[in-house]
Design an enzyme around this catalytic site. Structure first.
Site, PDB file in Angstrom:
ATOM      1  N   GLY A   1       0.824  -1.204   0.000  1.00 33.48           N
ATOM      2  CA  GLY A   1       0.000   0.000   0.000  1.00 33.48           C
ATOM      3  C   GLY A   1       0.851   1.243   0.000  1.00 33.48           C
TER       4      GLY A   1
ATOM      5  CG  PHE B   1       1.905   6.461   5.675  1.00 29.23           C
ATOM      6  CD1 PHE B   1       2.588   5.316   5.340  1.00 29.23           C
ATOM      7  CD2 PHE B   1       0.523   6.512   5.498  1.00 29.23           C
ATOM      8  CE1 PHE B   1       1.914   4.219   4.839  1.00 29.23           C
ATOM      9  CE2 PHE B   1      -0.143   5.414   4.995  1.00 29.23           C
ATOM     10  CZ  PHE B   1       0.553   4.267   4.659  1.00 29.23           C
ATOM     11  N   GLY B   2       4.131   7.269   3.223  1.00 29.28           N
ATOM     12  CA  GLY B   2       5.190   6.485   2.606  1.00 29.28           C
ATOM     13  C   GLY B   2       4.623   5.206   2.030  1.00 29.28           C
TER      14      GLY B   2
ATOM     15  CE  LYS C   1       2.434   1.537   8.567  1.00 28.92           C
ATOM     16  NZ  LYS C   1       1.514   1.946   9.627  1.00 28.92           N
TER      17      LYS C   1
ATOM     18  CG  ASP D   1      -6.929   7.180   9.502  1.00 30.02           C
ATOM     19  OD1 ASP D   1      -8.032   7.571   9.067  1.00 30.02           O
ATOM     20  OD2 ASP D   1      -5.953   6.947   8.781  1.00 30.02           O
TER      21      ASP D   1
END
Lengths: 504, 364
Positions: free
Chosen positions: A17, A21-22, A39, A129
């Protein structure tokens, strides 16, 4: 936490994904031989490192069965690699593309998410979130909350510039109005997520994200239509109270009758969701995600994918041995020979520190997989359109089939027509035919709209269009005004990051 | 019937006593007995948490109704039986989520006021070993983050910050910051930063000693050159913040009068990371603005005049902040004003400094 992590302990493969954020990758942990999700956060994009550090602190003090485990993190160049538990069935949002979930599955998911929220809220933490994309499913049917903290916090930092980064459809009214940020904001988002799981998308998606921030506080709260059970509708209402003090807590919601429905859900029911999704992907011809391609090959494609590759900037830093010297200063001192030496020692030691072999885990854009001739951006656009259209067709179909008792033949004919539509718009091998069909379809609709035969209009066009033609005029004027607002907003929101990029 | 033997506390004081017994057992027992003590400790800590969160139904009929009174009773017992150091010493043996309750307890006690005094601060000042214990946190990976949170809460009080910075262990934090484990590195840095920035007067007095200044400069220079991206960026920012504080004048002037420091900062100014460049600039500007520059500093600046001007011309051009623009203008102007002639004292030669944009470098 006592394990020292480093990049050479991981073998990155598929991209899972991408966000503000990266990028998130699937990786093999070469030490434990487990699959993990990694991540990568670009810290150079972050103004306040302390915020990131606070979030890491929060992640590392959360251990709960319904929260994706945090294993650790480390610094590589100017990126922070965060090692998280990998859940193989993907997110609820992924599975949702194959159609809305049943009430008992939704109940099961909400129950699990509420356990996680209860744990977080009890220790004074807010997730911030909650949405289907952040609810992950494991191969044993376990439900876990992900993306807790870091991503959100980062988008919050960004949002100082962008006002509202990301998608605000799940945001509580009090958050949008900047009134109060309490744990009750998570409960609102859970209510929106429940609706998302029931319909395939959150409410108010007919509005653009910058419009929806005006719509949510206006109210009334979104709710489910009468096609759903009393328990489910009440559950959603308890989550979506405009007034925070009326809104239920996670503890209260765990006792709600709706949550009991999901208690009998078994692993197989969850695996069936995956099955449905895989079949759906096959049907729409969605390709599997690409495998990781080693860096050596990458240089050939790197130009082609420059616009999409998120890591180009990183390579500069990672591959560069002389991390220090964009500028060559003359730092020699005439009267002090020692000075030169000391400096040399420093630079030497710095060089050694940064002499790591070139990083050969540079991720590959998934778009490389596609046919050479196609523009990857265009390809992505088409994929998105196709997905969206399928979602719309699904919603239409489920609405019609739940409203009218379809016979097998009626069912089949509708499915055929759906397939025809998808084929003609997206799937047909003949590019020209697809274009022609799109033109044909638009002209046809236009002619119907203009026809004097009101009965034909009634037959083909939505009631909304017919009864509100007059109001449509007003609406047009209104949107004309709105366009000005949008212009102003857009100017304010113009993000600066594009400038920032130039400086490396 | 084991539950018959479970003692349920009648008063807050009782609760602390029983908890103390169980936590002490953790230290001394093994296997199943230890597990039992752990479970018991968890149970009592959860009760304690409810009390701290304002749930006063725990003690039933005999309940003391007012929250401050309960806290008062709790703290009396806590000070007298020395349970804080027992809890902190054995924190790693306490169950994961219950450790956070110990942190909550510690921080709530610190916030408690009695008139103008803070009884817990007084207690800690009289028992500095607890502070020393907490300062060892980075060496205990399992609990270092919990220790860090408690230590930083205590650091908010000047008397405790004084104990911390004058403790020989304080200097170990520069090493802790450079560890490979990100969480411990950043947590240690947060502690280091708080110790040096919250109480300006205290730190100003700390930096009145030359030996301490030297040691600090060597240590922070090491972090700025040998650290990873985050350490570099954060330590440069810390230095930039510290030299702008008036109370640290002596440390500042000693920093900007050493040409070795200037070299380090100029390397940071040329770093590939934009953020590190910006932090570097915030230190660099003080070297340039210093009205009484050392000769060696002037020499290095003069030698690099053209490159510095070129660099500053484009440096962070899109930044629209008036203060920054004014500062940059001033620095550029100061560099223009530098003498154009470099005197080589050793050989007595006079060299003209790079009027064509080329830098004279004798070692080339």
């Amino acid at each position: 936490m006592s394990r020292k992590f480093s990049a050479d302990q991981f073998h990155l493969s598929t991209e899972l994904g991408k966000g503000s954020f990266g990028v998130v990758y699937l990786a093999d942990d070469l030490i434990t031989h487990k699959q993990v999700a990694i991540k990568q956060l670009d810290l150079e994009q972050t103004d306040d490192l302390l915020e990131v550090q606070k979030e890491i602190l929060m992640l590392s003090t959360c251990i709960h069965d319904n929260i994706t485990r945090y294993y650790g993190c480390f610094i590589k160049g100017h990126k922070l690699w965060i090692i998280m538990e990998f859940l193989s069935l993907g997110s609820c949002a992924d599975l949702l593309t194959a159609g809305p979930f049943s009430e008992s599955i939704i109940s099961y998911i909400c129950g699990n998410v509420l356990n996680a929220l209860d744990y977080l809220h009890d220790s004074g933490k807010i997730h911030r979130d909650i949405k289907a994309a952040n609810i992950l499913i494991g191969s044993n049917g376990e439900i876990k909350l992900a993306d807790f903290g870091v991503a959100t916090q980062l988008s919050n930092i960004l949002s100082k510039r962008l006002t509202f980064a990301g998608t605000p459809y799940w945001m509580a009214p009090e958050v949008i109005k900047h009134e109060e940020y309490s744990f009750k904001a998570d409960i609102w988002s859970l209510g929106i997520t429940a609706i998302e799981l029931a319909y395939g998308r959150p409410p108010l998606t007919e509005f653009k994200s910058y419009e929806v921030i005006f719509e949510i506080p206006k109210g009334p709260s979104p709710s489910l239509d009468s096609g759903f059970s009393e328990e489910f509708r009440d559950f959603v209402n308890c989550c979506l109270k405009m007034d925070i003090s009326d809104r239920y807590t996670a503890k209260q919601l765990l006792l709600h009758p709706f949550i009991k429905i999901g208690k009998k859900i078994k692993k197989i029911d969850i695996l069936n969701l995956l099955d449905k999704k895989l079949k759906w992907d096959l049907e729409i011809g969605k390709k599997a995600k690409p495998k990781y391609v080693p860096t050596e090959l990458r240089s050939e494609n790197s130009n082609k994918n420059k616009s999409k590759s998120s890591s180009n900037k990183g390579d500069l830093l990672n591959n560069s041995n002389d991390i220090h010297s964009t500028i060559k200063w003359d730092l020699t001192l005439d009267q002090n020979d020692d000075g030169g030496d000391t400096l040399k020692n420093i630079t030497e030691s710095v060089k050694q520190l940064n002499m790591n072999p070139k990083m050969n885990i540079v991720p590959q854009s998934p778009l490389n997989y596609d046919e050479k001739l196609k523009d990857p951006i265009q390809e992505q656009k088409e994929l998105d359109m196709k997905k969206e259209m399928i979602v719309i067709l699904n919603q239409t179909f489920s609405k019609v089939s739940s409203k009218y008792n379809l016979t097998t033949s009626q069912y089949d004919q509708l499915v055929d027509f759906e397939n025809q539509l998808i084929d003609s718009f997206f799937m047909n091998k003949d590019d020209r035919y697809r274009d022609i069909f799109s033109k044909f379809y638009k002209i046809f609709i236009k002619r119907v709209m203009r026809t004097e035969n009101e009965d034909l209009k009634k037959l083909v066009l939505p009631k909304y269009y017919l009864s509100e033609e007059a109001e449509l005029k007003q609406f047009r004027e209104l949107t004309g005004k709105k366009a000005d607002n949008k212009q102003i907003l857009r100017e304010e929101w113009t993000p600066e990051p594009s400038n920032r990029h130039k400086n490396y | 019937m084991a539950f018959l033997f479970k003692r349920n506390p009648k008063t807050p004081g009782d609760l602390v006593k029983i908890l103390n017994e169980q936590v002490t057992k953790l230290d001394q027992s093994n296997g199943s007995e230890k597990k039992k003590a752990q479970d018991e400790a968890t149970r009592h800590l959860i009760t304690l948490k409810s009390i701290l969160n304002g749930d006063d139904s725990i003690f039933g009929e005999s309940a003391i109704t007012s929250q401050p009174e309960i806290l008062n009773q709790l703290s009396q017992e806590i000070y007298s039986c020395d349970i804080l150091s027992v809890l902190i010493t054995n924190l790693a043996d306490i169950e994961f989520d219950s450790r956070k309750i110990v942190v909550l307890l510690f921080n709530s006690l610190l916030k408690r006021k009695s008139g103008n005094r803070s009884p817990t601060v007084d207690y800690l000042v009289n028992n500095p070993k607890i502070i020393t214990l907490l300062m060892r946190g980075p060496e205990l990976p399992e609990v270092s983050l919990n220790y860090g949170i408690m230590l930083r809460e205590a650091l908010k009080h000047e008397v405790i910050a004084k104990i911390v910075i004058y403790d020989p262990l304080f200097w170990k934090y520069f090493t802790y910051v450079n560890t490979d484990i990100f969480e411990i590195s950043t947590d240690s840095f947060a502690t280091l930063k708080d110790s040096l920035t919250i109480h300006e007067k205290l730190v100003g007095a700390f930096f009145s000693n030359d030996a301490i200044i030297d040691r600090f400069i060597t240590s922070i220079n090491h972090l700025m050159t040998a650290g990873n991206y985050v350490t570099k960026r954060e330590s440069t920012k810390l230095l930039a913040d510290l030299i702008m504080i008036k109370a640290n004048y002596k440390m500042m002037s000693s920093y900007v009068n050493n040409v070795e420091n200037l070299k380090i900062i100029m390397l940071l100014l040329g770093d590939r990371s934009k953020n590190i460049q910006i932090e570097g600039f915030n230190v660099f500007k003080v070297f340039v603005a210093n009205p009484r520059k050392e000769k060696s500093v002037i020499d290095i600046l003069t030698k690099n005049r053209i490159r510095l001007l070129e660099f500053l011309e484009t440096f962070n051009k899109e930044r629209n902040d008036d203060l920054f623009i004014a500062e940059k203008e001033y620095i550029i102007q100061q560099i223009h004003l530098l003498p154009k002639i470099v005197m080589n004292e050793k050989s007595g030669e006079i060299k003209e400094s790079n009027l064509n944009g080329k830098i004279i470098n004798e070692f080339d």
